[in-house]
Design a protein around this motif. Structure first.
Motif, PDB file in Angstrom:
ATOM      1  N   PRO A 137      16.390  10.624  59.875  1.00 47.33           N
ATOM      2  CA  PRO A 137      15.148  11.171  59.341  1.00 47.33           C
ATOM      3  C   PRO A 137      15.437  12.333  58.397  1.00 47.33           C
ATOM      4  O   PRO A 137      16.409  13.082  58.594  1.00 47.33           O
ATOM      5  CB  PRO A 137      14.402  11.646  60.596  1.00 47.33           C
ATOM      6  CG  PRO A 137      14.971  10.832  61.716  1.00 47.33           C
ATOM      7  CD  PRO A 137      16.406  10.614  61.367  1.00 47.33           C
ATOM      8  N   VAL A 138      14.610  12.508  57.380  1.00 48.73           N
ATOM      9  CA  VAL A 138      14.898  13.526  56.373  1.00 48.73           C
ATOM     10  C   VAL A 138      14.855  14.945  56.938  1.00 48.73           C
ATOM     11  O   VAL A 138      15.457  15.861  56.366  1.00 48.73           O
ATOM     12  CB  VAL A 138      13.930  13.403  55.170  1.00 48.73           C
ATOM     13  CG1 VAL A 138      14.159  12.112  54.421  1.00 48.73           C
ATOM     14  CG2 VAL A 138      12.475  13.514  55.619  1.00 48.73           C
ATOM     15  N   ASP A 139      14.156  15.157  58.066  1.00 49.63           N
ATOM     16  CA  ASP A 139      14.080  16.494  58.652  1.00 49.63           C
ATOM     17  C   ASP A 139      15.067  16.694  59.799  1.00 49.63           C
ATOM     18  O   ASP A 139      15.037  17.716  60.488  1.00 49.63           O
ATOM     19  CB  ASP A 139      12.663  16.790  59.136  1.00 49.63           C
ATOM     20  CG  ASP A 139      12.176  15.796  60.197  1.00 49.63           C
ATOM     21  OD1 ASP A 139      12.876  14.778  60.429  1.00 49.63           O
ATOM     22  OD2 ASP A 139      11.096  16.036  60.774  1.00 49.63           O
ATOM     23  N   SER A 140      15.975  15.742  59.992  1.00 45.78           N
ATOM     24  CA  SER A 140      16.914  15.829  61.112  1.00 45.78           C
ATOM     25  C   SER A 140      17.997  16.875  60.855  1.00 45.78           C
ATOM     26  O   SER A 140      18.548  16.955  59.759  1.00 45.78           O
ATOM     27  CB  SER A 140      17.575  14.471  61.357  1.00 45.78           C
ATOM     28  OG  SER A 140      18.595  14.575  62.339  1.00 45.78           O
ATOM     29  N   LYS A 141      18.294  17.660  61.865  1.00 45.59           N
ATOM     30  CA  LYS A 141      19.418  18.587  61.824  1.00 45.59           C
ATOM     31  C   LYS A 141      20.574  18.092  62.701  1.00 45.59           C
ATOM     32  O   LYS A 141      21.720  18.473  62.501  1.00 45.59           O
ATOM     33  CB  LYS A 141      18.986  19.986  62.288  1.00 45.59           C
ATOM     34  CG  LYS A 141      17.916  20.627  61.408  1.00 45.59           C
ATOM     35  CD  LYS A 141      18.392  20.785  59.978  1.00 45.59           C
ATOM     36  CE  LYS A 141      17.323  21.470  59.120  1.00 45.59           C
ATOM     37  NZ  LYS A 141      17.739  21.536  57.688  1.00 45.59           N
ATOM     38  N   GLU A 142      20.247  17.246  63.684  1.00 46.30           N
ATOM     39  CA  GLU A 142      21.280  16.732  64.582  1.00 46.30           C
ATOM     40  C   GLU A 142      22.090  15.603  63.931  1.00 46.30           C
ATOM     41  O   GLU A 142      23.245  15.380  64.277  1.00 46.30           O
ATOM     42  CB  GLU A 142      20.652  16.202  65.878  1.00 46.30           C
ATOM     43  CG  GLU A 142      19.973  17.277  66.730  1.00 46.30           C
ATOM     44  CD  GLU A 142      18.591  17.655  66.200  1.00 46.30           C
ATOM     45  OE1 GLU A 142      18.044  16.903  65.336  1.00 46.30           O
ATOM     46  OE2 GLU A 142      18.059  18.683  66.638  1.00 46.30           O
ATOM     47  N   LEU A 143      21.461  14.874  63.002  1.00 47.19           N
ATOM     48  CA  LEU A 143      22.108  13.745  62.312  1.00 47.19           C
ATOM     49  C   LEU A 143      22.732  12.762  63.308  1.00 47.19           C
ATOM     50  O   LEU A 143      23.895  12.370  63.194  1.00 47.19           O
ATOM     51  CB  LEU A 143      23.162  14.256  61.327  1.00 47.19           C
ATOM     52  CG  LEU A 143      22.637  15.160  60.210  1.00 47.19           C
ATOM     53  CD1 LEU A 143      23.761  15.579  59.287  1.00 47.19           C
ATOM     54  CD2 LEU A 143      21.515  14.482  59.430  1.00 47.19           C
ATOM     55  N   ALA A 144      21.908  12.361  64.264  1.00 52.72           N
ATOM     56  CA  ALA A 144      22.398  11.496  65.348  1.00 52.72           C
ATOM     57  C   ALA A 144      22.959  10.178  64.825  1.00 52.72           C
ATOM     58  O   ALA A 144      23.983   9.690  65.318  1.00 52.72           O
ATOM     59  CB  ALA A 144      21.263  11.233  66.336  1.00 52.72           C
ATOM     60  N   ALA A 145      22.303   9.588  63.833  1.00 52.14           N
ATOM     61  CA  ALA A 145      22.777   8.301  63.311  1.00 52.14           C
ATOM     62  C   ALA A 145      24.111   8.454  62.594  1.00 52.14           C
ATOM     63  O   ALA A 145      25.010   7.615  62.745  1.00 52.14           O
ATOM     64  CB  ALA A 145      21.735   7.693  62.375  1.00 52.14           C
ATOM     65  N   HIS A 146      24.254   9.511  61.797  1.00 49.43           N
ATOM     66  CA  HIS A 146      25.540   9.763  61.147  1.00 49.43           C
ATOM     67  C   HIS A 146      26.671   9.829  62.174  1.00 49.43           C
ATOM     68  O   HIS A 146      27.718   9.201  62.017  1.00 49.43           O
ATOM     69  CB  HIS A 146      25.498  11.083  60.368  1.00 49.43           C
ATOM     70  CG  HIS A 146      24.819  11.018  59.041  1.00 49.43           C
ATOM     71  ND1 HIS A 146      23.451  11.060  58.900  1.00 49.43           N
ATOM     72  CD2 HIS A 146      25.324  10.922  57.787  1.00 49.43           C
ATOM     73  CE1 HIS A 146      23.138  11.006  57.614  1.00 49.43           C
ATOM     74  NE2 HIS A 146      24.253  10.920  56.906  1.00 49.43           N
TER      75      HIS A 146
END
Length: 207
Positions: A150-159
């Motif tokens: 998601p564009v507002d993600s800080k965790e970047l779980a998918a990355h």
């Protein structure tokens, strides 16, 4: 022989970039009138401008830099699939396609309809997709979106999940004119020694 098709964003002044990131600019910094023989251009840009790859260092201080990545990942047979009108992309969506033995998977979502404006929301990659794709043999995932999160993600779980399962990330593709099917892909990053990402000129050719 089928012709190569460009699936890259054009790099032009005032193009949309990630909010807060370095704007793209090109100018002739040394003209023929000044040099006596040539025009020489100057480019200023983020490593994540337009169509680009992410290196793990982008979201992990201990991750590989661009120069450490295997360039063979970015050249070879790829499958394009269409998953339009989705809020997110999960395993159940991917199961509609036979991905066994697919090494490079490109996903058309059609969600970024106006590329002159940065999208407020995008369909992100759900938890579990990395493990599922790795079992199929996928090593590179590409999307027509600026991120897999998601564009507002800080965790970047998918990355993080994709990388933990050996998948590499290609973002910002232009797949509007590409049908589902099997192709040859070439999307080489630059030989940037310290970089966390790299712009690419991505092209496809129908097999």
């Amino acid at each position: 022989m089928n012709k190569w098709m460009d699936i890259s964003q054009k790099l032009v002044n005032d193009m949309v970039v990630w909010p807060g990131d370095t704007p793209f600019s090109y100018k002739v910094s040394w003209s023929m009138e000044e040099s006596g023989s040539v025009n020489v251009g100057e480019i200023k840009m983020s490593a994540h401008t337009g169509t680009h790859i992410d290196a793990p260092y982008h979201f992990d201080n201990e991750g590989k830099r661009v120069i450490d990545l295997d360039i063979n990942l970015y050249i070879g047979q790829a499958k394009v699939i269409h998953l339009p009108v989705k809020n997110s992309i999960g395993v159940q969506d991917l199961q509609a396609y036979d991905l066994s033995g697919v090494k490079r998977l490109l996903i058309y979502t059609g969600a970024w309809t106006n590329r002159t404006v940065f999208p407020e929301t995008i369909p992100h990659i759900e938890e579990g997709v990395g493990a599922y794709l790795a079992k199929q043999g996928v090593q590179l995932i590409g999307l027509d979106l600026p991120s897999v999160d998601p564009v507002d993600s800080k965790e970047l779980a998918a990355h993080h999940e994709l990388t933990s399962h050996g998948l590499h990330i290609l973002e910002g593709l232009v797949l509007d004119h590409i049908d589902t099917g099997d192709y040859e892909l070439a999307a080489l990053p630059l030989a940037l020694a310290e970089a966390d990402g790299s712009p690419v000129r991505a092209v496809l050719r129908k097999i």
